[in-house]
Design a protein around this motif. Structure first.
Motif, PDB file in Angstrom:
ATOM      1  N   MET A 271      15.831  35.230  60.226  1.00 26.18           N
ATOM      2  CA  MET A 271      17.159  35.591  60.730  1.00 26.18           C
ATOM      3  C   MET A 271      18.219  34.608  60.232  1.00 26.18           C
ATOM      4  O   MET A 271      19.321  35.013  59.821  1.00 26.18           O
ATOM      5  N   VAL A 272      17.891  33.306  60.258  1.00 25.75           N
ATOM      6  CA  VAL A 272      18.862  32.296  59.791  1.00 25.75           C
ATOM      7  C   VAL A 272      19.166  32.513  58.312  1.00 25.75           C
ATOM      8  O   VAL A 272      20.340  32.494  57.880  1.00 25.75           O
ATOM      9  N   ALA A 273      18.092  32.726  57.531  1.00 27.96           N
ATOM     10  CA  ALA A 273      18.300  32.955  56.097  1.00 27.96           C
ATOM     11  C   ALA A 273      19.071  34.248  55.866  1.00 27.96           C
ATOM     12  O   ALA A 273      19.901  34.348  54.948  1.00 27.96           O
ATOM     13  N   GLY A 274      18.856  35.247  56.717  1.00 28.04           N
ATOM     14  CA  GLY A 274      19.570  36.514  56.580  1.00 28.04           C
ATOM     15  C   GLY A 274      21.052  36.381  56.841  1.00 28.04           C
ATOM     16  O   GLY A 274      21.880  36.990  56.158  1.00 28.04           O
ATOM     17  N   LEU A 280      29.602  35.417  53.585  1.00 25.85           N
ATOM     18  CA  LEU A 280      30.847  35.426  54.336  1.00 25.85           C
ATOM     19  C   LEU A 280      31.483  34.033  54.316  1.00 25.85           C
ATOM     20  O   LEU A 280      30.781  33.020  54.385  1.00 25.85           O
ATOM     21  N   ASP A 281      32.822  33.989  54.296  1.00 22.42           N
ATOM     22  CA  ASP A 281      33.508  32.704  54.163  1.00 22.42           C
ATOM     23  C   ASP A 281      33.491  31.883  55.446  1.00 22.42           C
ATOM     24  O   ASP A 281      33.572  30.648  55.395  1.00 22.42           O
ATOM     25  N   PHE A 282      33.441  32.534  56.621  1.00 25.55           N
ATOM     26  CA  PHE A 282      33.574  31.784  57.870  1.00 25.55           C
ATOM     27  C   PHE A 282      32.247  31.276  58.413  1.00 25.55           C
ATOM     28  O   PHE A 282      32.194  30.739  59.520  1.00 25.55           O
ATOM     29  N   LEU A 283      31.137  31.424  57.665  1.00 23.87           N
ATOM     30  CA  LEU A 283      29.852  30.890  58.129  1.00 23.87           C
ATOM     31  C   LEU A 283      29.863  29.374  58.077  1.00 23.87           C
ATOM     32  O   LEU A 283      30.442  28.779  57.156  1.00 23.87           O
ATOM     33  N   PRO A 284      29.233  28.695  59.048  1.00 18.90           N
ATOM     34  CA  PRO A 284      29.197  27.219  59.036  1.00 18.90           C
ATOM     35  C   PRO A 284      28.504  26.696  57.790  1.00 18.90           C
ATOM     36  O   PRO A 284      27.569  27.314  57.281  1.00 18.90           O
ATOM     37  N   PHE A 285      28.941  25.556  57.310  1.00 22.72           N
ATOM     38  CA  PHE A 285      28.374  24.858  56.165  1.00 22.72           C
ATOM     39  C   PHE A 285      28.463  25.669  54.872  1.00 22.72           C
ATOM     40  O   PHE A 285      27.733  25.407  53.929  1.00 22.72           O
ATOM     41  N   THR A 286      29.367  26.667  54.815  1.00 24.15           N
ATOM     42  CA  THR A 286      29.452  27.507  53.618  1.00 24.15           C
ATOM     43  C   THR A 286      29.865  26.682  52.406  1.00 24.15           C
ATOM     44  O   THR A 286      29.326  26.869  51.298  1.00 24.15           O
ATOM     45  N   HIS A 287      30.848  25.763  52.582  1.00 23.10           N
ATOM     46  CA  HIS A 287      31.365  24.990  51.465  1.00 23.10           C
ATOM     47  C   HIS A 287      30.788  23.573  51.416  1.00 23.10           C
ATOM     48  O   HIS A 287      31.296  22.748  50.657  1.00 23.10           O
ATOM     49  N   TYR A 288      29.776  23.345  52.234  1.00 15.52           N
ATOM     50  CA  TYR A 288      29.175  22.014  52.267  1.00 15.52           C
ATOM     51  C   TYR A 288      28.240  21.842  51.077  1.00 15.52           C
ATOM     52  O   TYR A 288      27.519  22.779  50.691  1.00 15.52           O
ATOM     53  N   LYS A 289      28.207  20.666  50.495  1.00 14.45           N
ATOM     54  CA  LYS A 289      27.461  20.441  49.251  1.00 14.45           C
ATOM     55  C   LYS A 289      25.965  20.627  49.447  1.00 14.45           C
ATOM     56  O   LYS A 289      25.286  21.220  48.594  1.00 14.45           O
ATOM     57  N   SER A 291      24.445  22.318  51.882  1.00 10.83           N
ATOM     58  CA  SER A 291      24.239  23.356  52.910  1.00 10.83           C
ATOM     59  C   SER A 291      22.869  24.028  52.797  1.00 10.83           C
ATOM     60  O   SER A 291      22.233  24.343  53.798  1.00 10.83           O
ATOM     61  N   PHE A 292      22.385  24.265  51.570  1.00  9.86           N
ATOM     62  CA  PHE A 292      21.088  24.936  51.396  1.00  9.86           C
ATOM     63  C   PHE A 292      19.964  24.111  52.028  1.00  9.86           C
ATOM     64  O   PHE A 292      19.119  24.647  52.771  1.00  9.86           O
ATOM     65  N   ILE A 293      19.984  22.804  51.727  1.00 12.36           N
ATOM     66  CA  ILE A 293      18.939  21.938  52.280  1.00 12.36           C
ATOM     67  C   ILE A 293      19.049  21.885  53.806  1.00 12.36           C
ATOM     68  O   ILE A 293      18.041  21.926  54.529  1.00 12.36           O
ATOM     69  N   PHE A 294      20.257  21.826  54.288  1.00 23.36           N
ATOM     70  CA  PHE A 294      20.466  21.749  55.732  1.00 23.36           C
ATOM     71  C   PHE A 294      19.972  23.016  56.437  1.00 23.36           C
ATOM     72  O   PHE A 294      19.344  22.956  57.500  1.00 23.36           O
ATOM     73  N   ILE A 295      20.266  24.176  55.843  1.00 21.67           N
ATOM     74  CA  ILE A 295      19.827  25.447  56.440  1.00 21.67           C
ATOM     75  C   ILE A 295      18.301  25.552  56.435  1.00 21.67           C
ATOM     76  O   ILE A 295      17.680  26.012  57.388  1.00 21.67           O
ATOM     77  N   VAL A 296      17.672  25.097  55.342  1.00 17.80           N
ATOM     78  CA  VAL A 296      16.203  25.116  55.277  1.00 17.80           C
ATOM     79  C   VAL A 296      15.611  24.227  56.358  1.00 17.80           C
ATOM     80  O   VAL A 296      14.628  24.599  57.027  1.00 17.80           O
ATOM     81  N   ILE A 297      16.215  23.049  56.558  1.00 17.96           N
ATOM     82  CA  ILE A 297      15.722  22.141  57.588  1.00 17.96           C
ATOM     83  C   ILE A 297      15.854  22.766  58.974  1.00 17.96           C
ATOM     84  O   ILE A 297      14.942  22.668  59.807  1.00 17.96           O
ATOM     85  N   ILE A 298      16.972  23.437  59.222  1.00 14.53           N
ATOM     86  CA  ILE A 298      17.163  24.105  60.515  1.00 14.53           C
ATOM     87  C   ILE A 298      16.113  25.202  60.721  1.00 14.53           C
ATOM     88  O   ILE A 298      15.523  25.340  61.798  1.00 14.53           O
ATOM     89  N   SER A 299      15.839  25.987  59.672  1.00 13.02           N
ATOM     90  CA  SER A 299      14.855  27.068  59.790  1.00 13.02           C
ATOM     91  C   SER A 299      13.456  26.521  60.069  1.00 13.02           C
ATOM     92  O   SER A 299      12.731  27.029  60.930  1.00 13.02           O
TER      93      SER A 299
END
Length: 315
Positions: A271-274, A280-289, A291-299
Motif C-alpha cells: 500500500m505504501v509503495a502504491g 502526485l506532487d503533494f505526497l510527503p518526501f516527494t522532492h526529498y533527495k 525519499s526512495f530509501i526512506f519509503i523503503v525503510i518505512i515499508s
C-alpha cells in the motif's frame, strides 16, 4: 476342474473315478455339461452345485432327500488389486454330503481347501465325513484369524507412515482395510449363525460323540473370537480415520491462518509503495533527495511491526 480324492497310505491322492467314501473337489474351469453329468452321477440337485458357485450366496444349509448342502463363507485375497477395492473378500465354500461321498465346490481356488489338497491338515481323512466338515470349519476360522492379523499389521504400518506424512495413498489403503473388515464381520456373523443352527439341529449327527462335539464347540468359540476381533479392528480403524480427518482439517486451518497473516504483512508495504507510485506532487518526501530509501525503510518497518504484532498475539 473336478478331482476325485482318497487318502492312500496317509496321503490324499487323486483317483480316476468316483469310489465309495471319496472326496470330490470342484474348481473352475470345467467343460460345459460336466456339472450336469456329475449331478446325475452323484444324485444331487444341480442347484446345490450352482449355488456354491454364486459369490453372493450367504452361509446356510439346505436338505434334500439324498443329500445336504452346507455353505460357509471364506476369506480370499482380492485378485482385482484396485486401489478402491477391498484387500480381502469372502466367497462361499459349498459342502455337499451324500450317502457315501462328500463334495466341495468353490468359485475360485480357496486356501482352506488347498490345505487339505496339500496334506497340511493333521488327522484328515475324507472317509470320515463329519470330521472333514468340522475340519473345514476349523481351518476356515483359522484363515479368518490369519487374515485379521495381516490386516491389523498393515493398519499399524500405515498409521506409522501417516505420522510422518498425511498422504491420500495411505488413507486409501486404510479404506481398503475397512472394506475388508466389513466383509469379515458380515461373513463371520452368518457363519456363526450357521454353526449354531447346525449344532441345534444336530445336522452332522455328532451329538453323541464327545470328540466331535468338543471340536465343534471349539470351532464355534474361535469363530466368535474372530468376529469380536473384526468388530474391534473395525471400531479402531473407524476412529483412526476420523482422527486423521480431524488432524488434516486442523493442519489445513493452520496453513490458511499462516497464509492470511503473510498476506496482511505484505499488504501494508504494498500500500505504501502504491501510494508513492501515483506521481502526485503533494505526497510527503516527494522532492526529498533520499525519499526512495526512506519509503523503503518505512515499508520494512511496518512489515516487521506487523510480524511482531501477530507473533505476540499468538502467544
Amino acid at each position: 476342474m473336478i478331482s476325485y480324492l482318497k487318502k492312500i497310505n496317509g496321503e490324499v491322492r487323486e483317483t480316476d473315478s468316483i469310489d465309495d467314501s471319496c472326496w470330490v473337489n470342484i474348481y473352475p474351469p470345467y467343460e460345459h455339461g460336466t456339472l450336469d453329468a456329475l449331478s446325475k452321477e452323484l444324485d444331487i440337485p444341480l442347484d446345490f452345485i450352482t449355488d456354491s458357485l454364486d459369490v453372493d450366496e450367504r452361509s446356510r444349509f439346505e436338505r434334500d432327500e439324498n443329500s445336504t448342502l452346507i455353505l460357509v463363507n471364506s476369506p480370499v485375497l482380492n485378485d482385482e488389486g484396485k486401489d478402491s477395492e477391498a484387500i480381502y473378500i469372502t466367497l462361499p465354500i459349498g459342502i455337499i454330503l451324500t450317502g457315501s461321498h462328500i463334495v466341495t465346490v468353490c468359485a475360485y481356488e480357496n486356501p482352506v481347501i488347498d490345505k487339505f489338497l496339500e496334506n497340511k491338515v493333521k488327522n484328515f481323512n475324507p472317509a470320515d465325513r463329519q470330521m472333514f466338515v468340522l475340519q473345514i470349519f476349523e481351518q476356515n476360522v483359522f484363515r479368518f484369524l490369519e487374515c485379521l492379523k495381516k490386516l491389523n499389521l498393515k493398519r499399524n504400518l500405515i498409521e506409522q507412515e501417516l505420522y510422518n506424512s498425511s498422504r491420500s495413498s495411505e488413507l486409501q489403503q486404510l479404506l481398503r482395510i475397512e472394506k475388508s473388515l466389513v466383509y469379515f464381520v458380515s461373513s463371520l456373523s452368518t457363519n456363526e449363525l450357521l454353526k449354531m443352527k447346525i449344532k441345534r439341529t444336530d445336522l452332522l449327527k455328532i451329538g453323541s460323540d464327545n470328540n466331535y462335539a468338543e471340536l465343534f464347540e471349539d470351532v464355534i468359540i474361535d469363530n466368535s473370537q474372530a468376529l469380536e476381533m473384526s468388530n474391534v479392528y473395525t471400531h479402531i480403524l473407524s476412529g483412526t480415520m476420523e482422527a486423521y480427518a480431524s488432524i488434516i482439517s486442523n493442519n489445513l486451518n493452520i496453513i490458511i491462518h499462516r497464509l492470511t497473516i503473510i498476506t496482511i504483512i505484505l499488504l501494508v508495504p504494498s500500500m505504501v509503495a502504491g501510494f508513492y507510485g501515483m506521481n502526485l506532487d503533494f505526497l510527503p518526501f516527494t522532492h526529498y533527495k533520499y525519499s526512495f530509501i526512506f519509503i523503503v525503510i518505512i515499508s520494512v518497518f511496518l512489515g516487521f511491526a506487523l510480524v511482531y504484532y501477530f507473533s505476540k498475539d499468538r502467544k
